[in-house]
Scaffold this motif. Structure first.
Motif, mmCIF file in Angstrom:
data_model
loop_
_atom_site.group_PDB
_atom_site.id
_atom_site.type_symbol
_atom_site.label_atom_id
_atom_site.label_comp_id
_atom_site.label_asym_id
_atom_site.label_seq_id
_atom_site.Cartn_x
_atom_site.Cartn_y
_atom_site.Cartn_z
ATOM 1 N N GLU A 8 0.861 -1.185 0.000
ATOM 2 C CA GLU A 8 0.000 0.000 0.000
ATOM 3 C C GLU A 8 0.897 1.236 0.000
ATOM 4 O O GLU A 8 1.725 1.408 0.894
ATOM 5 C CB GLU A 8 -0.910 -0.005 1.234
ATOM 6 C CG GLU A 8 -1.652 1.279 1.511
ATOM 7 C CD GLU A 8 -2.565 1.698 0.379
ATOM 8 O OE1 GLU A 8 -2.327 2.777 -0.194
ATOM 9 O OE2 GLU A 8 -3.521 0.953 0.067
ATOM 10 N N GLY A 34 4.905 -1.539 -5.723
ATOM 11 C CA GLY A 34 4.792 -2.864 -6.313
ATOM 12 C C GLY A 34 6.123 -3.572 -6.498
ATOM 13 O O GLY A 34 6.219 -4.789 -6.296
ATOM 14 N N ALA A 51 -2.979 -6.119 -1.942
ATOM 15 C CA ALA A 51 -2.273 -5.096 -2.703
ATOM 16 C C ALA A 51 -3.203 -3.998 -3.192
ATOM 17 O O ALA A 51 -4.292 -4.264 -3.704
ATOM 18 C CB ALA A 51 -1.565 -5.729 -3.912
ATOM 19 N N ASP A 52 -2.747 -2.748 -3.030
ATOM 20 C CA ASP A 52 -3.427 -1.622 -3.652
ATOM 21 C C ASP A 52 -3.286 -1.758 -5.168
ATOM 22 O O ASP A 52 -2.341 -2.371 -5.658
ATOM 23 C CB ASP A 52 -2.792 -0.318 -3.156
ATOM 24 C CG ASP A 52 -3.573 0.903 -3.579
ATOM 25 O OD1 ASP A 52 -4.753 0.760 -3.951
ATOM 26 O OD2 ASP A 52 -3.002 2.007 -3.546
ATOM 27 N N GLY A 60 -0.798 -2.679 -8.951
ATOM 28 C CA GLY A 60 -1.259 -3.944 -8.383
ATOM 29 C C GLY A 60 -1.608 -4.988 -9.424
ATOM 30 O O GLY A 60 -1.345 -6.180 -9.237
ATOM 31 N N PHE A 78 -7.240 -7.334 -3.980
ATOM 32 C CA PHE A 78 -6.963 -5.970 -4.404
ATOM 33 C C PHE A 78 -7.698 -4.984 -3.510
ATOM 34 O O PHE A 78 -8.868 -5.179 -3.179
ATOM 35 C CB PHE A 78 -7.403 -5.753 -5.851
ATOM 36 C CG PHE A 78 -6.586 -6.493 -6.867
ATOM 37 C CD1 PHE A 78 -5.222 -6.268 -6.979
ATOM 38 C CD2 PHE A 78 -7.174 -7.406 -7.724
ATOM 39 C CE1 PHE A 78 -4.470 -6.944 -7.925
ATOM 40 C CE2 PHE A 78 -6.437 -8.078 -8.669
ATOM 41 C CZ PHE A 78 -5.071 -7.858 -8.769
#
Length: 225
Positions: A8, A34, A51-52, A60, A78
């Motif tokens: 994030e 990432g 994950a964003d 992501g 997500f």
């Protein structure tokens, strides 16, 4: 407790989510972008990834695509403020397992993580590498359909859906069951996404008229071979 990889880029939110998960007993690896997240994934092989979508260096969706090249099974959730159908479908195509819209509650995130982890522990019987579907050969591990020497590449989610239709061929695959299995819940929004995937599979299989995916009204779908 399971090890989670949280990625994030909004630092304050990332710290709140990390601390809340750790307070519930999870071990949490944290990354702010990432690329860093992918490095941690390769080094630690976590039990699940949160994950964003919109992140610097590697978003992501691209991260999920990289992860799926080496690990087809690790659950990926997500986190995003984007909720258009096209974005959700793309996330599932790339191998995401769930989609949580910001703002969200930590309790809801934990429930979804646990559901995915429990489902991931269910061992499915090994399937042959190539499955005959009419004139087609379905290579599930490589996520490809072949007909007369022509190959059709498939996304992770498309291959998973076709595999379940094949396992239930000539029988009804219940819509709610496949939504719970592949999407995590049977909401209307996820149902729209499932419809898109069914349409794509029909297009892939159109060159053999003996193969059909038919709607069973109010129940689900049937792969007729």
């Amino acid at each position: 407790m399971p090890t989670l990889l949280l990625i994030e880029d909004e630092l304050s939110l990332g710290m709140i989510v990390r601390d809340s998960l750790e307070a519930r007993g999870f071990t949490v690896l944290y990354a702010a972008d990432g690329e860093e997240g992918y490095t941690l994934f390769r080094e630690h092989q976590p039990d699940a990834v949160v994950a964003d979508v919109m992140m610097p260096r590697l978003d992501g969706f691209s991260l999920a695509g990289r992860i799926r090249q080496t690990d087809p099974d690790v659950p990926i959730i997500f986190l995003t403020a984007r909720s258009q159908t096209a974005d959700v479908v793309r996330g599932f195509e790339l191998g995401g397992n769930d989609y949580l819209k910001k703002p969200f509650s930590i309790d809801e995130l934990i429930v979804r993580i646990k559901a995915l982890l429990n489902r991931n522990r269910t061992v499915r019987p090994a399937a042959p590498d190539r499955l005959p579907i009419g004139k087609y050969q379905f290579d599930y591990p490589k996520q490809k359909l072949a007909l007369d020497g022509k190959e059709i590449p498939m996304s992770h989610r498309e291959a998973e859906l076709l595999k379940r239709l094949y396992e239930q061929r000539n029988q009804v695959l219940e819509r709610s069951a496949v939504l719970l299995d592949l999407w995590g819940d049977d909401s209307f929004f996820n149902g729209r996404s499932l419809d898109v995937f069914i349409t794509r599979l029909r297009r892939y299989l159109k060159d053999d008229p003996q193969v059909q995916i038919v709607n069973v009204r109010g129940i689900g779908y049937k792969l007729i071979v």
